[in-house]
Design a protein around this motif. Structure first.
Motif, PDB file in Angstrom:
ATOM      1  N   PRO A 135       0.977  -1.498  -0.452  1.00 18.72           N
ATOM      2  CA  PRO A 135       0.457  -0.122   0.191  1.00 18.72           C
ATOM      3  C   PRO A 135       0.857   1.014  -0.641  1.00 18.72           C
ATOM      4  N   ILE A 136       2.368   1.153   0.540  1.00 21.81           N
ATOM      5  CA  ILE A 136       2.833   2.368   0.351  1.00 21.81           C
ATOM      6  C   ILE A 136       3.635   2.513  -0.982  1.00 21.81           C
ATOM      7  N   PHE A 137       4.214   1.446  -1.026  1.00 27.29           N
ATOM      8  CA  PHE A 137       4.695   1.923  -2.962  1.00 27.29           C
ATOM      9  C   PHE A 137       3.043   2.475  -3.296  1.00 27.29           C
ATOM     10  N   VAL A 138       1.874   1.816  -3.754  1.00 31.40           N
ATOM     11  CA  VAL A 138       0.945   2.313  -4.618  1.00 31.40           C
ATOM     12  C   VAL A 138       0.575   3.518  -4.129  1.00 31.40           C
ATOM     13  N   TRP A 139       0.662   4.083  -2.832  1.00 34.01           N
ATOM     14  CA  TRP A 139       0.499   5.608  -2.733  1.00 34.01           C
ATOM     15  C   TRP A 139       1.471   6.452  -2.974  1.00 34.01           C
ATOM     16  N   MET A 140       2.586   6.010  -3.397  1.00 34.71           N
ATOM     17  CA  MET A 140       3.425   6.739  -3.865  1.00 34.71           C
ATOM     18  C   MET A 140       3.336   6.933  -4.866  1.00 34.71           C
ATOM     19  N   GLY A 141       2.763   5.715  -5.696  1.00 32.41           N
ATOM     20  CA  GLY A 141       3.325   6.218  -7.388  1.00 32.41           C
ATOM     21  C   GLY A 141       1.542   6.868  -7.840  1.00 32.41           C
ATOM     22  N   ASP A 142       0.423   6.232  -6.754  1.00 30.79           N
ATOM     23  CA  ASP A 142      -1.007   7.335  -7.218  1.00 30.79           C
ATOM     24  C   ASP A 142      -0.183   8.857  -6.968  1.00 30.79           C
ATOM     25  N   MET A 143       0.291   9.409  -6.154  1.00 33.38           N
ATOM     26  CA  MET A 143       0.370  10.839  -5.909  1.00 33.38           C
ATOM     27  C   MET A 143       1.149  11.392  -6.677  1.00 33.38           C
ATOM     28  N   ILE A 144       2.580  10.529  -7.150  1.00 31.73           N
ATOM     29  CA  ILE A 144       3.152  10.729  -8.417  1.00 31.73           C
ATOM     30  C   ILE A 144       2.231  11.127  -9.367  1.00 31.73           C
ATOM     31  N   PHE A 145       1.267  10.234 -10.022  1.00 23.62           N
ATOM     32  CA  PHE A 145       0.748  10.414 -11.078  1.00 23.62           C
ATOM     33  C   PHE A 145      -0.792  11.327 -11.126  1.00 23.62           C
ATOM     34  N   ARG A 146      -1.218  12.299 -10.101  1.00 16.52           N
ATOM     35  CA  ARG A 146      -1.574  13.094  -9.925  1.00 16.52           C
ATOM     36  C   ARG A 146      -1.011  14.799  -9.846  1.00 16.52           C
ATOM     37  N   THR A 147       0.463  14.609  -9.859  1.00 20.90           N
ATOM     38  CA  THR A 147       1.487  15.357  -9.540  1.00 20.90           C
ATOM     39  C   THR A 147       1.681  15.988 -11.428  1.00 20.90           C
ATOM     40  N   ASP A 148       2.805  16.985 -11.260  1.00 19.76           N
ATOM     41  CA  ASP A 148       3.335  17.356 -12.851  1.00 19.76           C
ATOM     42  C   ASP A 148       4.655  16.588 -12.889  1.00 19.76           C
ATOM     43  N   LEU A 149       4.613  15.355 -12.240  1.00 19.91           N
ATOM     44  CA  LEU A 149       6.541  14.748 -12.493  1.00 19.91           C
ATOM     45  C   LEU A 149       6.643  13.916 -14.067  1.00 19.91           C
ATOM     46  N   SER A 150       5.510  13.851 -14.120  1.00 16.31           N
ATOM     47  CA  SER A 150       5.560  12.888 -15.558  1.00 16.31           C
ATOM     48  C   SER A 150       5.648  14.072 -16.261  1.00 16.31           C
ATOM     49  N   GLN A 151       5.405  15.259 -16.176  1.00 17.30           N
ATOM     50  CA  GLN A 151       5.218  16.772 -17.416  1.00 17.30           C
ATOM     51  C   GLN A 151       6.770  16.879 -16.784  1.00 17.30           C
ATOM     52  N   ARG A 152       7.178  17.519 -15.900  1.00 19.48           N
ATOM     53  CA  ARG A 152       8.362  17.452 -15.994  1.00 19.48           C
ATOM     54  C   ARG A 152       9.534  16.049 -16.929  1.00 19.48           C
TER      55      ARG A 152
END
Length: 434
Positions: A68-85
């Protein structure tokens, strides 16, 4: 009861319960109960006692806390602009390589996989930025979608990998060594994919825009700055594991803390985002953990029936070579992957497959990487290839064209698997160094 009759009854229950379309965890539970009741003739009270003890013990495994901790980390990243960066950072760095921005799919997925742990999340997060940009700039759509479909599977192979955590818990092997085992094969596959893109670009110059301009040194430096938060997160999570400073679960907690800091510093924090990511994490983690718990019960039921031992002895009498056994398992996994998801495939087969491969002389750490690659292949095979449907939604193309676009990368993944079979030290070198 003989192996043949037990297997027939078991297969009949698999067809009835899993073929009926009910939830996988409910189907696994019913198969376990039915196996003990009809084959071993246990009464329901004893079956309930076995189920409660096995499910309770498997559900409190400390290693599962990482999921659950890794899933939460990945989901927060998904909802930010880190993919654009990620895209902005990689674009100038790959501008001088034949194939240009097509490499952002491969390198982007390789980097994002190291902070995600999920194939689907990696494909969707990277693809939502790269696919529209590549199509807008005139890159070949098939190569863009195919390379993303293939590279998106790195979310399972490159640590931290949720699939490896599940395998490690079920097979009772070191998750840290499994994580280390996935690094070199993951980088190798990325090199194969980028090499293919370079080769196709040189042979068919029309796959990329003719007016593509190489980036300046200043633009490359700016690109590295854009990548800094992602590289920092990746270094802290994986570095804490490989240096022995933290267990996978503790490293996951470090990753969440660093992700929250990045979200705050980049001014993307909101209680709505945190609430949405927590709800998504609860749903995904509950699904995975209940599958593992019910699969443990099914494994116990099969053990009471001595079915794994009987199957092992039966296959031993066939006098298959180790490579012959591996080929049969690979074919089985590819067929299973066409109809069920990777997590279900893992929890259903590991209790029987691991004793077989250990007896055949294969290292269970090596087999964990092999199994993850089989799951990766299933993500590229219809009708349940989830990466294909994600790509279909991103490109608005038909499923048939998406499958054809992914086929070269499916073949490259098979070729990479053959390399791992021929040279197992590709997998085992780094774990043996720990």
């Amino acid at each position: 009861m003989t192996l043949a009759s037990s297997s027939l009854i078991l297969m009949a229950m698999v067809v009835v319960f899993l073929g009926s379309g009910i939830w996988i965890f409910a189907g696994l539970t019913m198969i376990g109960v039915g196996s003990l009741y009809f084959i071993h003739e246990f009464d329901l009270a004893r079956i309930g006692s076995i189920a409660s003890k096995v499910i309770a013990s498997s559900a409190v495994s400390w290693e599962l806390a990482a999921i659950p901790i890794f899933v939460w980390m990945g989901d927060m990243i998904f909802r930010t602009d880190l993919s654009q960066r990620l895209f902005r950072g990689l674009s100038p760095l790959v501008s001088r390589i034949p194939g240009g921005l097509l490499h952002t799919n491969v390198i982007g997925c390789t980097i994002f996989a190291a902070i995600s742990g999920s194939s689907n999340a990696t494909t969707a997060t990277v693809g939502k930025i790269t696919i529209p940009e590549l199509m807008k700039r005139g890159y070949n759509t098939d190569l863009a979608s195919g390379s993303l479909a293939g590279a998106g599977t790195f979310g399972l192979l490159i640590p931290p990998s949720i699939a490896m955590i599940i395998y490690g818990v079920l097979a009772e092997v070191s998750i840290v060594k499994l994580f280390a085992a996935g690094v070199v094969p993951g980088v190798m596959m990325a090199v194969l994919y980028s090499g293919y893109i370079i080769l196709v670009s040189l042979l068919k110059p029309g796959i990329e825009p003719a007016d593509r301009q190489p980036a300046s040194l200043a633009e490359m430096a700016q690109g590295l700055w854009e990548l800094f938060p992602i590289l920092l997160l990746m270094t802290l999570v994986l570095g804490s594991i490989y240096t022995g400073l933290a267990t996978p679960s503790e490293a996951a907690a470090v990753g969440v803390a660093v992700t929250l800091v990045i979200v705050l510093v980049t001014r993307q924090f909101s209680f709505a985002m945190i609430s949405a990511s927590l709800m998504a994490t609860i749903r995904i983690s509950a699904m995975i953990c209940i599958l593992i718990a019910t699969a443990s019960f099914l494994s116990a039921a099969l053990a009471f029936m001595h079915l794994p031992v009987m199957i092992t002895e039966s296959i031993t009498t066939m006098e298959l070579s180790p490579l012959g056994l591996l080929a049969i398992l690979a074919l089985l996994y590819i067929l299973l992957g066409m109809f069920i998801d990777g997590t279900s495939m893992t929890v259903m087969t590991v209790p029987i497959a691991v004793p077989l491969i250990v007896q055949a002389g294969f290292d269970p750490i090596w087999f964990g990487v092999f199994l993850v690659i089989m799951i990766e292949l299933s993500a590229l095979t219809p009708p349940v290839g989830l990466n294909l449907y994600i790509l279909q939604g991103l490109t608005s193309q038909g499923l048939g064209r998406t499958v054809r676009a992914a086929l070269p990368f499916f073949i490259l993944l098979c070729f990479g698997t053959l390399l791992l079979v021929a040279f197992p030290q590709i997998v085992l070198w780094l774990p043996n160094m720990l």
